[in-house]
Design a protein around this motif. Sequence first.
Motif, short mmCIF file in Angstrom:
data_model
loop_
_atom_site.label_atom_id
_atom_site.label_comp_id
_atom_site.label_asym_id
_atom_site.label_seq_id
_atom_site.Cartn_x
_atom_site.Cartn_y
_atom_site.Cartn_z
N SER A 15 9.17 13.63 -38.91
CA SER A 15 7.99 14.46 -38.62
C SER A 15 8.36 15.94 -38.66
CB SER A 15 7.40 14.09 -37.26
OG SER A 15 8.35 14.28 -36.23
N LYS A 16 9.61 16.25 -38.35
CA LYS A 16 10.06 17.65 -38.42
C LYS A 16 10.03 18.14 -39.86
CE LYS A 16 13.84 20.72 -37.18
NZ LYS A 16 15.13 20.83 -36.53
N SER A 19 6.54 18.46 -41.12
CA SER A 19 5.92 19.68 -40.62
C SER A 19 6.31 20.87 -41.49
CB SER A 19 6.37 19.91 -39.17
OG SER A 19 5.96 21.17 -38.71
N GLU A 20 7.59 20.94 -41.84
CA GLU A 20 8.07 22.04 -42.69
C GLU A 20 7.42 22.01 -44.07
OE1 GLU A 20 12.26 21.29 -42.60
OE2 GLU A 20 12.50 22.12 -40.58
N TYR A 24 1.84 21.96 -41.26
CA TYR A 24 1.25 21.51 -40.02
C TYR A 24 2.29 21.58 -38.91
CZ TYR A 24 -2.68 19.37 -42.60
OH TYR A 24 -3.78 19.14 -43.38
N GLU A 25 1.86 21.76 -37.69
CA GLU A 25 2.76 21.71 -36.56
C GLU A 25 3.26 20.28 -36.37
OE1 GLU A 25 3.94 24.19 -34.66
OE2 GLU A 25 2.83 25.64 -35.87
N GLN A 26 4.45 20.16 -35.80
CA GLN A 26 5.03 18.84 -35.59
C GLN A 26 4.18 17.99 -34.64
OE1 GLN A 26 9.22 19.01 -34.74
NE2 GLN A 26 9.43 16.78 -34.71
N ASP A 27 3.59 18.62 -33.64
CA ASP A 27 2.72 17.90 -32.72
C ASP A 27 1.51 17.32 -33.45
OD1 ASP A 27 4.35 18.45 -30.59
OD2 ASP A 27 3.13 20.09 -29.81
N TYR A 28 0.95 18.09 -34.39
CA TYR A 28 -0.21 17.62 -35.14
C TYR A 28 0.18 16.45 -36.05
CZ TYR A 28 -4.44 17.65 -37.98
OH TYR A 28 -5.60 17.28 -38.62
#
Length: 162
Positions: A15-16, A19-20, A24-28
């Motif tokens: 997910s990290k 996100s990159e 998108y943010e990792q939480d999203y």
Amino acid sequence: MSDELTIDSQIFISSKRASELSGYEQDYIGQLCRSGNIKAHRVGGLWYVSADSLTKYKEGATEYKPESPVSSAGIAKPDSLVSFDGKGYISTSRAAKLAGYTADYVGQMARAGIIPSRQVGNRWYVEQSPLLKHKESKDALLAAVQVQSVGIRKQPAGIEKG
């Protein structure tokens, strides 16, 4: 742990890293995983995402056009005026707004018979003018108590302040 996993001959990225790549943010990303909007697997407490499903989701999100909410103008509100035997009754919520009481208190007075009222289903409707007369009498009583508590007395007739 690794940044990539292969599950059923399909590559999943962390997910990290997702996100990159997506912005998108990792939480999203985690929220999308939990809601099932993207294909993902949870391994050792971390989310691993199918890069293809994330790309498809992001493309769909850019094409999404929000729609205006449906107007509720035609829907009857329980805040309305009804008529029984030629007399107008208003809902307890509307009566509460007019009198400055809570809807629960107006309903309590209706159930107790303090003000003329009618029950329709589980909703109470009250007559407006008796409610306002009741409020006036209670306000006058409150004013009298307040005057008495601070010691203001009326001057007898014929005596002027000097």
